[in-house]
Design a protein around this motif. Structure first.
Motif, PDB file in Angstrom:
ATOM      1  N   SER A   1       0.821  -1.214   0.000  1.00  0.00           N
ATOM      2  CA  SER A   1       0.000   0.000   0.000  1.00  0.00           C
ATOM      3  C   SER A   1       0.853   1.261   0.000  1.00  0.00           C
ATOM      4  N   LYS A   2       2.053   1.159   0.568  1.00  0.00           N
ATOM      5  CA  LYS A   2       2.963   2.301   0.591  1.00  0.00           C
ATOM      6  C   LYS A   2       3.897   2.315  -0.609  1.00  0.00           C
ATOM      7  N   ARG A   3       3.662   1.354  -1.522  1.00  0.00           N
ATOM      8  CA  ARG A   3       4.486   1.222  -2.733  1.00  0.00           C
ATOM      9  C   ARG A   3       5.967   1.118  -2.382  1.00  0.00           C
ATOM     10  N   HIS A   4       6.229   0.408  -1.305  1.00  0.00           N
ATOM     11  CA  HIS A   4       7.597   0.222  -0.845  1.00  0.00           C
ATOM     12  C   HIS A   4       8.353  -0.683  -1.821  1.00  0.00           C
ATOM     13  N   THR A   5       9.614  -0.357  -2.083  1.00  0.00           N
ATOM     14  CA  THR A   5      10.440  -1.175  -2.962  1.00  0.00           C
ATOM     15  C   THR A   5      10.774  -2.489  -2.258  1.00  0.00           C
ATOM     16  N   LEU A   6      10.340  -3.597  -2.868  1.00  0.00           N
ATOM     17  CA  LEU A   6      10.505  -4.901  -2.242  1.00  0.00           C
ATOM     18  C   LEU A   6      11.457  -5.774  -3.043  1.00  0.00           C
ATOM     19  N   ASN A   7      12.193  -6.605  -2.331  1.00  0.00           N
ATOM     20  CA  ASN A   7      12.923  -7.681  -2.990  1.00  0.00           C
ATOM     21  C   ASN A   7      11.926  -8.823  -3.129  1.00  0.00           C
ATOM     22  N   GLN A   8      11.253  -8.870  -4.287  1.00  0.00           N
ATOM     23  CA  GLN A   8      10.151  -9.799  -4.464  1.00  0.00           C
ATOM     24  C   GLN A   8      10.566 -11.257  -4.267  1.00  0.00           C
ATOM     25  N   ASP A   9      11.719 -11.632  -4.805  1.00  0.00           N
ATOM     26  CA  ASP A   9      12.152 -13.023  -4.692  1.00  0.00           C
ATOM     27  C   ASP A   9      12.374 -13.412  -3.233  1.00  0.00           C
ATOM     28  N   ARG A  10      13.049 -12.566  -2.491  1.00  0.00           N
ATOM     29  CA  ARG A  10      13.319 -12.865  -1.083  1.00  0.00           C
ATOM     30  C   ARG A  10      12.022 -12.902  -0.283  1.00  0.00           C
ATOM     31  N   LEU A  11      11.111 -11.956  -0.571  1.00  0.00           N
ATOM     32  CA  LEU A  11       9.841 -11.896   0.144  1.00  0.00           C
ATOM     33  C   LEU A  11       9.001 -13.141  -0.131  1.00  0.00           C
ATOM     34  N   LEU A  12       8.955 -13.574  -1.384  1.00  0.00           N
ATOM     35  CA  LEU A  12       8.163 -14.748  -1.735  1.00  0.00           C
ATOM     36  C   LEU A  12       8.760 -16.028  -1.158  1.00  0.00           C
ATOM     37  N   ARG A  13      10.071 -16.090  -1.069  1.00  0.00           N
ATOM     38  CA  ARG A  13      10.702 -17.262  -0.452  1.00  0.00           C
ATOM     39  C   ARG A  13      10.384 -17.305   1.039  1.00  0.00           C
ATOM     40  N   LEU A  14      10.380 -16.141   1.667  1.00  0.00           N
ATOM     41  CA  LEU A  14      10.003 -16.065   3.076  1.00  0.00           C
ATOM     42  C   LEU A  14       8.532 -16.427   3.243  1.00  0.00           C
ATOM     43  N   LYS A  15       7.708 -15.979   2.336  1.00  0.00           N
ATOM     44  CA  LYS A  15       6.276 -16.284   2.370  1.00  0.00           C
ATOM     45  C   LYS A  15       6.037 -17.780   2.189  1.00  0.00           C
ATOM     46  N   GLY A  16       6.878 -18.424   1.407  1.00  0.00           N
ATOM     47  CA  GLY A  16       6.774 -19.874   1.265  1.00  0.00           C
ATOM     48  C   GLY A  16       6.958 -20.569   2.599  1.00  0.00           C
ATOM     49  N   GLY A  17       7.886 -20.065   3.404  1.00  0.00           N
ATOM     50  CA  GLY A  17       8.115 -20.632   4.732  1.00  0.00           C
ATOM     51  C   GLY A  17       6.928 -20.419   5.654  1.00  0.00           C
ATOM     52  N   VAL A  18       6.312 -19.234   5.577  1.00  0.00           N
ATOM     53  CA  VAL A  18       5.129 -18.949   6.384  1.00  0.00           C
ATOM     54  C   VAL A  18       3.977 -19.866   5.964  1.00  0.00           C
ATOM     55  N   THR A  19       3.846 -20.061   4.675  1.00  0.00           N
ATOM     56  CA  THR A  19       2.803 -20.949   4.154  1.00  0.00           C
ATOM     57  C   THR A  19       2.995 -22.377   4.638  1.00  0.00           C
ATOM     58  N   MET A  20       4.229 -22.846   4.620  1.00  0.00           N
ATOM     59  CA  MET A  20       4.504 -24.200   5.097  1.00  0.00           C
ATOM     60  C   MET A  20       4.241 -24.315   6.594  1.00  0.00           C
TER      61      MET A  20
END
Length: 205
Positions: free
Chosen positions: A54-73
């Motif tokens: 929402s704040k249009r923050h610059t994200l490292n998408q790959d790192r964020l999605l890999r971390l999200k994979g861990g949360v999902t698991m």
């Protein structure tokens, strides 16, 4: 706000509701359960990424999605262990209620669908499933420490101060508990690599 942000905000709200209902009914001792902690992890992470987007923050998408994979698991094992190992032992009145469905089914399945459908393909690296085991391993040490040392009472647990029967060293012995832990660890890894493989074919380009 995008449809993705709305979906994640709703899922986070359902997670907060589920945890709040659990604590309201049985007290703060519910925080000793993996189920409650994994739900807190999920709604905290969802709020985090919604705010960043929402704040249009610059994200490292790959790192964020890999971390999200861990949360999902982390939340996937909540659903799997509960449905196949614990639900058959639960009384009907403890199973058929909204708080139980929120933390064991609705939030876990909602998070799984979010990761599979909304995240882009090929987000993970080959050793990520091993990294994702940190959460359940840490909780296993925590559960054993509480059962053997601090011995804080756990609401509703027949094996209190152990949260789950398969962690009860005092009753079943180290061999049984370590065997159970190894089986869960292997299953967790297999699910992790299943997610990694699935995300090669499903998701956004």
């Amino acid at each position: 706000m995008s449809h993705r942000q709305r979906y994640r905000s709703l899922l986070a709200a359902l997670g907060i509701l589920g945890v709040s209902l659990q604590i309201a009914k049985d007290g703060w001792g519910m925080l000793l359960y993996y189920t409650v902690l994994s739900n807190i992890l999920v709604f905290s992470f969802l709020i985090f990424i919604v705010l960043l987007e929402s704040k249009r923050h610059t994200l490292n998408q790959d790192r964020l999605l890999r971390l999200k994979g861990g949360v999902t698991m982390a939340i996937t094992i909540t659903f799997v262990i509960y449905h196949f190992l614990l639900a058959p032992l639960v009384k009907p009145e403890d199973f058929w209620n909204i708080r139980n469905f929120l933390v064991h089914y609705i939030v876990p399945i909602g998070m799984i669908l979010d990761t599979i459908i909304l995240d882009k393909k090929n987000s993970y690296r080959i050793f990520d499933p091993f990294r994702w085991t940190i959460v359940p391993l840490f909780y296993s040490f925590f559960a054993l420490f509480n059962g053997l040392v601090t011995k804080l009472p756990i609401p509703g647990a027949t094996d209190s101060p152990f949260p789950y029967f398969f962690t009860n060293v005092s009753k079943y012995g180290w061999t049984s508990v370590l065997t159970n832990s190894l089986a869960i660890f292997i299953g967790y890894l297999l699910f992790g690599y299943g997610l990694l493989l699935l995300k090669k074919f499903i998701g956004k380009k």
